[in-house]
Design a protein around this motif. Structure first.
Motif, short mmCIF file in Angstrom:
data_model
loop_
_atom_site.label_atom_id
_atom_site.label_comp_id
_atom_site.label_asym_id
_atom_site.label_seq_id
_atom_site.Cartn_x
_atom_site.Cartn_y
_atom_site.Cartn_z
N ILE A 1 58.51 -15.97 -14.12
CA ILE A 1 59.29 -16.40 -15.31
C ILE A 1 60.88 -15.74 -15.48
N HIS A 2 60.61 -14.41 -15.70
CA HIS A 2 61.10 -13.54 -15.71
C HIS A 2 61.92 -13.43 -14.56
N MET A 3 61.71 -14.01 -13.11
CA MET A 3 62.10 -14.13 -11.88
C MET A 3 63.35 -14.55 -12.62
N MET A 4 62.60 -16.12 -13.00
CA MET A 4 63.08 -17.24 -13.23
C MET A 4 64.76 -17.07 -14.41
N GLY A 5 64.79 -16.21 -14.75
CA GLY A 5 65.16 -15.98 -16.25
C GLY A 5 67.11 -15.61 -15.25
N ASP A 6 65.98 -14.16 -14.35
CA ASP A 6 66.93 -13.34 -12.93
C ASP A 6 68.17 -14.89 -12.97
N ALA A 7 67.47 -15.69 -12.09
CA ALA A 7 68.38 -16.72 -11.18
C ALA A 7 69.22 -17.49 -11.90
N LEU A 8 68.92 -17.85 -12.93
CA LEU A 8 70.24 -18.17 -14.20
C LEU A 8 71.01 -17.07 -14.26
N GLY A 9 70.17 -16.05 -15.00
CA GLY A 9 71.51 -15.36 -15.02
C GLY A 9 72.55 -14.90 -14.08
N ALA A 10 72.60 -15.67 -12.84
CA ALA A 10 73.42 -14.31 -11.46
C ALA A 10 73.36 -16.24 -11.19
N VAL A 11 73.58 -16.97 -11.22
CA VAL A 11 74.03 -17.84 -11.15
C VAL A 11 75.13 -18.42 -12.49
N ALA A 12 75.34 -17.78 -13.54
CA ALA A 12 75.92 -17.98 -14.77
C ALA A 12 76.82 -16.95 -14.45
N VAL B 1 76.00 -13.28 -5.78
CA VAL B 1 75.02 -14.33 -4.51
C VAL B 1 73.96 -13.90 -4.06
N VAL B 2 73.89 -12.80 -3.90
CA VAL B 2 72.59 -11.32 -3.42
C VAL B 2 72.04 -11.35 -4.20
N ALA B 3 72.43 -11.80 -5.52
CA ALA B 3 70.64 -11.70 -6.43
C ALA B 3 70.36 -13.05 -7.07
N LEU B 4 70.80 -14.24 -7.12
CA LEU B 4 70.12 -15.49 -6.42
C LEU B 4 69.08 -15.42 -5.02
N PHE C 1 72.28 -0.95 -7.35
CA PHE C 1 73.71 -1.35 -7.09
C PHE C 1 74.49 -3.04 -8.03
N GLU C 2 73.80 -2.94 -8.49
CA GLU C 2 74.86 -4.21 -9.89
C GLU C 2 75.28 -3.20 -11.26
N ILE C 3 74.70 -2.31 -11.14
CA ILE C 3 75.61 -1.05 -12.31
C ILE C 3 76.92 -0.22 -11.13
N TYR C 4 76.40 -0.31 -10.15
CA TYR C 4 78.03 0.75 -9.64
C TYR C 4 78.69 -0.33 -9.20
N ALA C 5 78.34 -1.68 -8.56
CA ALA C 5 79.12 -3.26 -8.40
C ALA C 5 79.75 -3.75 -9.77
N GLY C 6 78.96 -3.41 -10.98
CA GLY C 6 79.81 -3.91 -12.74
C GLY C 6 80.86 -3.04 -12.76
N PHE C 7 80.78 -1.05 -12.89
CA PHE C 7 81.33 -0.17 -13.13
C PHE C 7 82.87 -0.36 -11.81
N ARG C 8 82.79 -0.50 -10.49
CA ARG C 8 83.24 -0.56 -9.52
C ARG C 8 84.37 -1.86 -10.04
N ALA C 9 83.87 -3.11 -10.50
CA ALA C 9 84.29 -4.67 -11.02
C ALA C 9 84.79 -4.59 -12.23
N HIS C 10 84.28 -3.81 -13.24
CA HIS C 10 85.38 -3.68 -14.53
C HIS C 10 84.20 -5.00 -15.52
N SER C 11 83.63 -5.28 -14.31
CA SER C 11 82.76 -6.64 -15.11
C SER C 11 81.88 -5.81 -15.62
N LEU C 12 81.35 -6.75 -17.14
CA LEU C 12 80.32 -6.29 -17.89
C LEU C 12 79.29 -7.36 -18.04
N ALA C 13 79.83 -8.35 -17.48
CA ALA C 13 78.70 -9.30 -17.38
C ALA C 13 77.29 -8.83 -16.16
#
Length: 330
Positions: A152-163, A124-127, A29-41
């Motif tokens: 620990i991976h999930m924690m890194g992910d949550a931080l990514g979502a916050v960023a 928000v969904v990711a978080l 879903f995030e890959i799809y959204a990334g292309f739709r939003a033109h967001s590299l992040a």
């Protein structure tokens, strides 16, 4: 091994499987959204999410194979399968990060408009999802190395979502587009960091390297201290899976009855248990051996050609359900 432990491992497996499915669906879903939003992040966060799905998958595979017995051809069970998968995956991710960083540099030169609203909702969904998985894994993380890694991976992910959430807000209220490629470089750095670690650890296991936590001299010294042991040589320690170690060694002892040498063996095993080594093959020798290039060649003592007995001993203390095996008190 009570019914309770079995249920515990089964419960963990279920949580991990569900988490893998949720993370993979979200990554798509995030890959799809990334292309739709033109967001590299968003795209680089999808890459990071994928590393985490793999971490969870490895934990699930590890848990599954821990419960499976070894068979005729795979005499140590299947623990290496997960390690090999981790290695291949980590290499792929390093290449992916390279692409993301390259693309981000292009965007820093020529900024691209980003759909900040979509970015915000996705983060928000990711978080919410990551926090849910972290909660589910939290009670179980003390038992297993893989599950701790997944947490620990999930924690890194949550931080990514916050960023990303913060980034989306910054773009929304200031229109500063550079934040998107900057965030994507930071997240790609996170992928490189985790993938590098996985590459190192898995390669060490695949090359039969010494397990991370151990020091060969310390193990030799501890074994030599056991009463009755005169010399320890030809010592090898390697990892079977991510947290199962094996050892083989030659141990020189005085000539003595079988029962006495058994006592020494028990003491050696107790020492090795403290080092988390639970598969040991120890070969006793009563005559000093010349370690030639071809392994062990006994010195022949006149009239004693067949007197020395090579006693092989196998100590197998399997640990089940990811329980720490050193609970056996010797």
């Amino acid at each position: 091994m009570g019914h309770h432990h079995h249920h515990h491992a089964h419960g963990t497996g279920w949580v991990l499987r569900l988490s893998v499915i949720a993370t993979l669906c979200f990554t798509a879903f995030e890959i799809y959204a990334g292309f739709r939003a033109h967001s590299l992040a968003l795209l680089s966060d999808a890459g990071h999410n994928f590393t985490d799905a793999v971490a969870l998958l490895l934990a699930a595979i590890g848990l599954y194979f821990q419960g499976r017995p070894a068979d005729q051809t795979k005499t140590y069970g299947y623990q290496r399968a997960g390690v090999l998968a981790a290695f291949i995956n980590a290499i792929t991710l390093l290449i992916l990060s390279g692409f993301i960083i390259w693309e981000a540099i292009q965007r820093l030169m020529k900024p691209v408009g980003v759909d900040d609203k979509l970015m915000m909702w996705v983060s928000v969904v990711a978080l919410v999802m990551n926090l849910g998985i972290m909660l589910a894994l939290r009670q179980r993380k003390s038992h297993d190395l893989n599950i701790r890694a997944a947490f620990i991976h999930m924690m890194g992910d949550a931080l990514g979502a916050v960023a990303i959430l913060i980034g989306a807000l910054v773009i929304r209220y200031t229109g500063w587009l550079y934040i998107d490629p900057i965030l994507s470089i930071a997240l790609a750095g996170l992928i490189v960091y985790t993938a590098w670690d996985i590459t190192n650890e898995s390669l060490n296991i695949l090359l039969e390297g010494l397990p991370r936590a151990l020091n060969l001299d310390q193990v030799t010294a501890a074994m030599s201290k056991v009463d009755g042991v005169m010399d320890v040589h030809d010592l090898h320690i390697w990892s079977l899976g991510s947290d199962t170690h094996a050892l083989s060694s030659h141990v020189l002892i005085e000539d003595m009855p079988h029962s006495a040498s058994n006592e020494i063996l028990k003491r050696l095993q107790a020492v090795l248990c403290e080092f988390e080594v639970h598969h040991s093959t120890i070969q006793f020798e009563h005559v000093p051996c010349l370690l030639s290039d071809h392994g062990c060649r006994m010195e022949s003592v006149p009239g004693h050609e067949h007197a020395h007995s090579h006693e092989h001993s196998h100590s197998h203390q399997h640990s089940h359900d990811g329980e720490e095996p050193h609970a056996h008190n010797h």
